[in-house]
Motif scaffolding. Structure first.
Motif, short mmCIF file in Angstrom:
data_model
loop_
_atom_site.label_atom_id
_atom_site.label_comp_id
_atom_site.label_asym_id
_atom_site.label_seq_id
_atom_site.Cartn_x
_atom_site.Cartn_y
_atom_site.Cartn_z
N LEU A 55 0.79 -1.23 0.00
CA LEU A 55 0.00 0.00 0.00
C LEU A 55 0.83 1.28 0.00
CD1 LEU A 55 -2.89 -0.86 2.50
CD2 LEU A 55 -2.79 -1.19 0.03
N PHE A 56 2.03 1.23 0.55
CA PHE A 56 2.83 2.44 0.68
C PHE A 56 4.12 2.40 -0.13
CE2 PHE A 56 0.06 2.45 4.33
CZ PHE A 56 -0.29 3.79 4.48
N PHE A 57 4.58 1.21 -0.50
CA PHE A 57 5.81 1.08 -1.28
C PHE A 57 5.56 0.15 -2.47
CE2 PHE A 57 6.92 1.74 3.17
CZ PHE A 57 7.71 2.88 3.09
N PRO A 58 4.59 0.47 -3.33
CA PRO A 58 4.29 -0.42 -4.45
C PRO A 58 5.44 -0.47 -5.44
CG PRO A 58 3.14 1.66 -4.71
CD PRO A 58 3.76 1.69 -3.35
N SER A 59 5.67 -1.65 -5.99
CA SER A 59 6.76 -1.83 -6.95
C SER A 59 6.42 -3.02 -7.84
CB SER A 59 8.09 -2.08 -6.24
OG SER A 59 9.11 -2.41 -7.16
N THR A 60 6.91 -2.98 -9.08
CA THR A 60 6.69 -4.12 -9.98
C THR A 60 7.45 -5.35 -9.51
OG1 THR A 60 8.51 -3.29 -11.37
CG2 THR A 60 6.26 -2.65 -11.98
N ASP A 61 8.52 -5.12 -8.75
CA ASP A 61 9.29 -6.23 -8.17
C ASP A 61 8.92 -6.36 -6.70
OD1 ASP A 61 11.11 -8.02 -7.15
OD2 ASP A 61 12.85 -7.15 -8.15
N PRO A 62 8.27 -7.46 -6.29
CA PRO A 62 7.86 -7.62 -4.89
C PRO A 62 9.02 -7.53 -3.90
CG PRO A 62 6.84 -9.28 -6.28
CD PRO A 62 7.86 -8.59 -7.12
N ASN A 63 10.20 -8.00 -4.31
CA ASN A 63 11.36 -7.95 -3.42
C ASN A 63 11.78 -6.51 -3.13
OD1 ASN A 63 11.70 -10.74 -3.10
ND2 ASN A 63 12.84 -10.90 -5.01
N VAL A 64 11.66 -5.66 -4.14
CA VAL A 64 12.00 -4.24 -3.95
C VAL A 64 11.03 -3.60 -2.97
CG1 VAL A 64 12.18 -1.98 -5.07
CG2 VAL A 64 13.07 -4.03 -6.21
N GLY A 65 9.73 -3.88 -3.15
CA GLY A 65 8.74 -3.33 -2.24
C GLY A 65 8.96 -3.80 -0.82
N LEU A 66 9.32 -5.09 -0.67
CA LEU A 66 9.57 -5.64 0.66
C LEU A 66 10.79 -4.99 1.30
CD1 LEU A 66 8.86 -7.71 2.84
CD2 LEU A 66 10.28 -9.37 1.61
N MET A 67 11.84 -4.82 0.53
CA MET A 67 13.06 -4.22 1.08
C MET A 67 12.82 -2.75 1.46
SD MET A 67 16.24 -5.90 -1.03
CE MET A 67 17.42 -5.21 0.12
N LEU A 68 12.03 -2.02 0.65
CA LEU A 68 11.71 -0.63 0.99
C LEU A 68 10.89 -0.58 2.28
CD1 LEU A 68 10.83 0.87 -2.51
CD2 LEU A 68 12.82 1.43 -1.10
N SER A 69 9.97 -1.53 2.41
CA SER A 69 9.16 -1.59 3.63
C SER A 69 10.03 -1.88 4.85
CB SER A 69 8.08 -2.67 3.47
OG SER A 69 7.22 -2.69 4.58
N TYR A 70 10.96 -2.82 4.72
CA TYR A 70 11.86 -3.12 5.83
C TYR A 70 12.84 -1.98 6.08
CZ TYR A 70 10.48 -7.97 6.68
OH TYR A 70 9.80 -9.09 7.04
N LEU A 71 13.17 -1.24 5.04
CA LEU A 71 14.04 -0.08 5.22
C LEU A 71 13.34 0.96 6.10
CD1 LEU A 71 16.64 1.46 4.58
CD2 LEU A 71 15.53 2.33 2.51
N SER A 72 12.04 1.18 5.84
CA SER A 72 11.28 2.11 6.68
C SER A 72 11.19 1.58 8.11
CB SER A 72 9.89 2.33 6.10
OG SER A 72 9.08 1.18 6.21
N PHE A 73 11.12 0.26 8.25
CA PHE A 73 11.12 -0.38 9.57
C PHE A 73 12.44 -0.10 10.28
CE2 PHE A 73 12.40 -4.16 12.04
CZ PHE A 73 11.39 -4.20 13.00
N LEU A 117 -3.65 7.11 7.99
CA LEU A 117 -2.95 7.55 6.77
C LEU A 117 -3.59 7.01 5.49
CD1 LEU A 117 0.90 7.27 7.48
CD2 LEU A 117 -0.45 9.34 7.18
N PRO A 118 -3.78 7.87 4.48
CA PRO A 118 -4.17 7.37 3.15
C PRO A 118 -2.98 6.69 2.49
CG PRO A 118 -3.85 9.76 3.13
CD PRO A 118 -3.73 9.33 4.56
N ASP A 119 -3.25 5.76 1.56
CA ASP A 119 -2.16 5.00 0.96
C ASP A 119 -1.61 5.68 -0.30
OD1 ASP A 119 -3.96 4.52 -1.10
OD2 ASP A 119 -4.48 2.52 -0.40
N TYR A 120 -0.69 4.97 -0.96
CA TYR A 120 0.00 5.54 -2.13
C TYR A 120 -0.97 5.89 -3.25
CZ TYR A 120 3.68 6.12 -5.65
OH TYR A 120 4.52 6.63 -6.61
N ASN A 121 -1.96 5.06 -3.46
CA ASN A 121 -2.92 5.32 -4.54
C ASN A 121 -3.73 6.58 -4.29
OD1 ASN A 121 -2.22 3.05 -6.03
ND2 ASN A 121 -3.66 1.73 -4.92
N ALA A 122 -3.86 6.99 -3.04
CA ALA A 122 -4.66 8.16 -2.70
C ALA A 122 -3.86 9.46 -2.78
CB ALA A 122 -5.26 8.01 -1.30
N ILE A 123 -2.64 9.47 -2.24
CA ILE A 123 -1.89 10.74 -2.19
C ILE A 123 -0.47 10.61 -2.75
CG2 ILE A 123 -3.21 11.66 -0.25
CD1 ILE A 123 -0.94 10.82 1.61
N GLY A 124 -0.18 9.49 -3.41
CA GLY A 124 1.12 9.34 -4.07
C GLY A 124 2.28 9.30 -3.11
#
Length: 439
Positions: A55-73, A117-124
Motif C-alpha cells: 500500500l505504501f511502497f508499491p513496486s513491480t518487483d515484490p522484493n523491492v517493495g519488501l526491502m523498501l518496507s523493511y528499510l522504513s522499519f 494515513l491514506p495510501d499511495y494510490n490516494a496521495i502518491g
C-alpha cells in the motif's frame, strides 16, 4: 533501593507495607507501559511484509517493495538513539516518572495517526513520506521508553531481587509482540481486500485506548528512590550526555556489543521469518503468526524465571549461556523451517524465542543498569542500548532479505546470527559480575 529499604526496615510495619505497595505499583506501571509501547512499535514490524510493501511502497518487483518496507522499519531504529538522548536527558534531570509519561504520549499519537494515513494510490509519494515520518516518531518514543521503564523497576528494587524486578519491564517486548501478532492474526482472517482496505488500520486506531490506560497508571506512581536520593544529594548531572561519554564511554561500547545478540536474531526470528516462510517456503501467514504468538507466550513465562535465577547465580552466566545456545542453534533453526511443516516451524520458533532468547532478554536491562552510576544511568543505558538496536536490530530484517536475495540460501543468514553471538561474547568478557553491587 538499598538505602531506602534500610530506612523502611528500621521503621514501623505499616510503613514497610506502603513501601512494598509502591514498589509493586511501579513494577506494574513499568510492565504495562512498556507492553503498550512495544505493541504499538511491533504493529509496524508485523505489517511491514503484509501491508506496507503493497500500500505504501508499491513496486513491480515484490522484493523491492519488501526491502523498501523493511528499510522504513529499520529507519526508526536509527532515530531511537536520538529519542534516547532527548528523553534520558529529561529523565536524568527531572526524573523517570515524567519522562515515561512523555514517551508514551509520543508513541501513542504517532501510532494512532498511522492508522489514519491514506495510501499511495490516494496521495502518491506523500503516503510513504508521512508513514516514515510517523515511524520515526515511534522510534523517538521507544528510544526514551526502554531505559526509563527498566530504571523504574530496577531503582525500586532491593539487591536481592533486582534481577527479577529488572526482568519485568522486559516482558514488554514479548507481550507487545504477542498482542500485535494475535491482533494481526485475527484480522488476517478477513478477505484480503477488506484487510488491505481497513482491517490493518484497526489496531493502530484502537491502540489509543491502551495508551490512555497506560498514562493513567503511570501518573499514579512516585519518583524512584534512587533518583530522589541523587537529587537531594545534589549529584544530578548538568549535562548527562557529556558526562556519560566522558566517564562511561567504555560501558556504552560494552552495552552496544552485548546488545547485538539480543536484538539482531530476535528480529530475524519474529519479523523477517514472516516474509521468509510465506514468500519462500510456502507457509500460510496464519501459521507463521500463530507460531510467533505461541513462542512469545512461552517467553512471557520464561523471562521472570530467568530474572529470578539471575539473582541467585548472576547475570553473566545466564547471558553467556543464552548467547552460546543462540550460536549453536542458528543452523538447526533454518533447517527446521526448511522441512515445511507447521509443527516444526512452531517448535523452531518456540526454541528460538521462548527458550534461548529469554536468558538474554530477561537480564539485559538489569545488567546494563548496573554498569552506570545513578546520575547518568538513564542516559547511559538508553544511548548504549539504542545505538546497539540501531546498528544491529533495525538492520537485521533488511540484511537478512539482502543475503537471501544475493545467495538464494538461508546459510548466510545463519552465519550472520553466529557473528552477532561472537560480537556479544567479546563484549561480555569485559563485564564483571554485577548482581552483588550496590546501585
Amino acid at each position: 533501593m538499598p538505602q531506602a529499604q534500610s530506612v523502611v526496615e528500621e521503621a514501623q510495619k505499616p510503613q514497610m507495607a506502603v513501601s512494598k505497595k509502591k514498589a509493586n505499583r511501579a513494577l506494574l506501571a513499568s510492565m504495562i507501559g512498556s507492553s503498550i509501547e512495544w505493541f504499538d512499535f511491533f504493529l509496524y514490524g508485523s505489517l511491514a511484509s503484509l501491508v506496507f510493501n503493497k500500500l505504501f511502497f508499491p513496486s513491480t518487483d515484490p522484493n523491492v517493495g519488501l526491502m523498501l518496507s523493511y528499510l522504513s522499519f529499520g529507519l526508526s531504529f536509527f532515530i531511537r538513539p536520538l529519542g534516547g538522548i532527548i528523553f534520558s536527558h529529561i529523565g536524568d534531570k527531572i526524573g523517570r516518572k515524567k519522562t515515561l509519561v512523555l514517551t508514551l504520549m509520543v508513541m501513542g499519537i504517532a501510532t494512532f495517526l498511522i492508522g489514519l494515513l491514506p495510501d499511495y494510490n490516494a496521495i502518491g509519494i506523500w503516503a510513504p513520506i508521512l508513514l516514515i515520518t510517523l515511524r520515526l516518531f515511534q522510534g523517538i518514543g521507544i528510544g526514551g521508553e526502554w531505559g526509563g521503564s527498566v530504571l523504574l523497576a530496577v531503582e525500586y528494587s532491593s539487591k536481592k531481587n533486582r534481577g527479577f524486578f529488572g526482568s519485568i519491564p522486559q516482558l514488554g517486548v514479548p507481550i507487545g509482540m504477542l498482542l500485535g501478532t494475535v491482533v494481526i492474526s485475527l484480522l488476517s482472517n478477513l478477505p484480503e481486500e477488506q484487510f488491505l482496505t481497513w482491517g490493518w488500520r484497526l489496531p493502530f486506531i484502537l491502540s489509543a485506548v491502551l495508551v490512555l490506560i497506560g498514562l493513567w497508571i503511570r501518573n499514579g506512581i512516585d519518583e524512584t528512590p534512587a533518583f530522589k536520593e541523587a537529587k537531594e544529594s545534589g549529584s544530578i548531572a548538568k549535562l548527562p550526555i557529556v558526562e556519560t561519554f566522558r566517564y562511561h564511554k567504555r560501558s556504552i561500547f560494552i552495552t552496544m556489543g552485548a546488545k547485538f545478540v539480543e536484538t539482531g536474531p530476535y528480529y530475524i526470528f519474529a519479523t523477517f521469518v514472516i516474509a521468509y516462510t510465506t514468500g519462500y517456503l510456502g507457509y500460510e501467514t496464519i501459521t507463521v503468526l500463530n507460531a510467533v504468538a505461541i513462542a512469545n507466550l512461552v517467553t512471557v513465562i520464561m523471562i521472570p524465571c530467568m530474572g529470578k535465577l539471575s539473582d541467585k547465580i548472576g547475570r553473566k552466566p545466564l547471558y553467556i549461556g543464552g548467547t552460546i545456545a543462540m550460536m549453536i542453534y542458528a543452523f538447526p533453526y533454518f533447517y527446521l523451517l526448511s522441512l515445511k511443516s507447521a509443527f516444526w516451524l512452531t517448535v523452531a520458533t518456540i526454541i528460538a524465542i521462548g527458550i534461548i532468547w529469554p536468558p538474554i532478554e530477561a537480564i539485559m536491562g538489569t545488567l546494563f543498569s548496573e554498569i552506570f552510576s545513578t546520575n547518568v544511568r538513564y542516559t547511559g543505558v538508553s544511548v548504549g542500548n539504542q545505538l546497539g538496536a540501531a546498528l544491529f536490530g533495525g538492520t537485521a530484517p533488511l540484511i537478512a532479505v539482502a543475503l537471501l536475495n544475493a545467495f538464494n540460501s538461508w546459510v548466510p543468514i545463519a552465519i550472520y546470527i553466529i557473528f552477532a553471538c561472537i560480537v556479544s561474547l567479546i563484549a561480555l568478557t569485559v563485564i564483571r559480575e554485577t548482581k552483588d553491587i550496590d546501585i
